[in-house]
Design a protein around this motif. Structure first.
Motif, PDB file in Angstrom:
ATOM      1  N   GLU A 126      35.229  45.233  84.492  1.00 55.57           N
ATOM      2  CA  GLU A 126      35.352  46.427  84.606  1.00 55.57           C
ATOM      3  C   GLU A 126      34.679  47.081  85.798  1.00 55.57           C
ATOM      4  O   GLU A 126      35.160  48.102  86.532  1.00 55.57           O
ATOM      5  CB  GLU A 126      34.897  47.170  83.499  1.00 55.57           C
ATOM      6  N   VAL A 127      33.469  46.740  86.002  1.00 53.13           N
ATOM      7  CA  VAL A 127      32.765  47.335  87.146  1.00 53.13           C
ATOM      8  C   VAL A 127      33.623  47.253  88.577  1.00 53.13           C
ATOM      9  O   VAL A 127      33.464  48.300  89.472  1.00 53.13           O
ATOM     10  CB  VAL A 127      31.289  46.826  87.432  1.00 53.13           C
ATOM     11  N   PRO A 133      36.442  56.649  82.724  1.00 52.45           N
ATOM     12  CA  PRO A 133      37.046  57.124  81.595  1.00 52.45           C
ATOM     13  C   PRO A 133      36.804  55.804  80.444  1.00 52.45           C
ATOM     14  O   PRO A 133      37.062  54.689  80.711  1.00 52.45           O
ATOM     15  CB  PRO A 133      38.684  56.871  82.086  1.00 52.45           C
ATOM     16  N   ARG A 134      36.499  56.222  79.153  1.00 55.86           N
ATOM     17  CA  ARG A 134      36.132  55.182  78.335  1.00 55.86           C
ATOM     18  C   ARG A 134      37.259  54.052  77.970  1.00 55.86           C
ATOM     19  O   ARG A 134      36.799  53.138  77.699  1.00 55.86           O
ATOM     20  CB  ARG A 134      35.710  55.999  76.774  1.00 55.86           C
ATOM     21  N   GLU A 135      38.518  54.552  78.002  1.00 47.49           N
ATOM     22  CA  GLU A 135      39.512  53.601  77.485  1.00 47.49           C
ATOM     23  C   GLU A 135      39.545  52.458  78.643  1.00 47.49           C
ATOM     24  O   GLU A 135      40.233  51.268  78.314  1.00 47.49           O
ATOM     25  CB  GLU A 135      40.808  54.295  77.295  1.00 47.49           C
ATOM     26  N   GLU A 136      39.470  52.901  79.968  1.00 50.90           N
ATOM     27  CA  GLU A 136      39.672  51.912  80.946  1.00 50.90           C
ATOM     28  C   GLU A 136      38.291  51.058  81.176  1.00 50.90           C
ATOM     29  O   GLU A 136      38.386  50.083  81.741  1.00 50.90           O
ATOM     30  CB  GLU A 136      39.852  52.506  82.576  1.00 50.90           C
ATOM     31  N   PRO A 153      30.936  49.244  80.390  1.00 54.49           N
ATOM     32  CA  PRO A 153      30.024  50.260  81.143  1.00 54.49           C
ATOM     33  C   PRO A 153      30.035  51.491  80.406  1.00 54.49           C
ATOM     34  O   PRO A 153      28.646  52.046  80.234  1.00 54.49           O
ATOM     35  CB  PRO A 153      30.678  50.430  82.432  1.00 54.49           C
ATOM     36  N   ARG A 154      30.838  51.991  79.580  1.00 56.03           N
ATOM     37  CA  ARG A 154      30.605  53.343  79.143  1.00 56.03           C
ATOM     38  C   ARG A 154      29.932  53.060  77.750  1.00 56.03           C
ATOM     39  O   ARG A 154      29.434  54.240  77.180  1.00 56.03           O
ATOM     40  CB  ARG A 154      32.219  53.857  78.687  1.00 56.03           C
ATOM     41  N   CYS A 193      28.849  40.932  79.391  1.00 52.60           N
ATOM     42  CA  CYS A 193      28.506  41.071  80.938  1.00 52.60           C
ATOM     43  C   CYS A 193      29.722  40.658  81.615  1.00 52.60           C
ATOM     44  O   CYS A 193      30.168  41.014  82.933  1.00 52.60           O
ATOM     45  CB  CYS A 193      27.387  40.309  81.390  1.00 52.60           C
ATOM     46  N   ALA A 194      30.517  39.421  81.283  1.00 48.20           N
ATOM     47  CA  ALA A 194      31.777  39.129  82.004  1.00 48.20           C
ATOM     48  C   ALA A 194      32.808  40.239  81.918  1.00 48.20           C
ATOM     49  O   ALA A 194      33.334  40.475  82.968  1.00 48.20           O
ATOM     50  CB  ALA A 194      32.276  37.935  81.321  1.00 48.20           C
TER      51      ALA A 194
END
Length: 128
Positions: free
Chosen positions: A92-93, A63-66, A70-71, A86-87
């Motif tokens: 997020e990853v 989901p783009r919002e979360e 990455p998205r 990257c941080a």
């Protein structure tokens, strides 16, 4: 005309070849995506390839919002992330469900961690 070297498979390595699919590069300075030679210069620290589009599938289904960073990676183009991005992407990853079960996502997480711990470095994501 010379052929461009290709990645075979992970693990992360400095002396890797480029694959079909996404290729992820960690550079000690900002690469110039328009210049292929930029990916092979002395600024290359580590890299790995995703010939089976495992990362593309994992990232594009988030989901783009979360998972905004990455998205933001263009699976059909090139994306450069600085150490600050990257941080954020690293955190997020780690929020991807069962991310530790996917060896390529683990490699991505490791490279993001190294980049966010080294200000002034960049991760370059290139599609074929």
């Amino acid at each position: 005309m010379t052929s461009t070297p290709r990645f075979n498979k992970p693990p992360v390595t400095k002396n890797c070849e480029v694959s079909i699919g996404l290729d992820i590069f960690w550079h000690s300075r900002r690469p110039e995506p328009a210049i292929w030679e930029a990916l092979q210069r002395d600024s290359l620290l580590e890299a790995f390839g995703d010939p089976d589009d495992v990362l593309v599938d994992a990232i594009t289904n988030l989901p783009r919002e979360e998972f905004p960073v990455p998205r933001s990676v263009d699976p059909y183009g090139d994306t450069v992330l600085d150490s600050g991005q990257c941080a954020t992407a690293h955190v997020e990853v780690q929020g991807i469900p069962a991310w530790r079960n996917n060896s390529l996502v683990v490699l991505l997480e490791t490279l993001l961690s190294k980049c966010c711990g080294a200000p002034g470095t960049y991760v370059y994501v290139a599609d074929d």
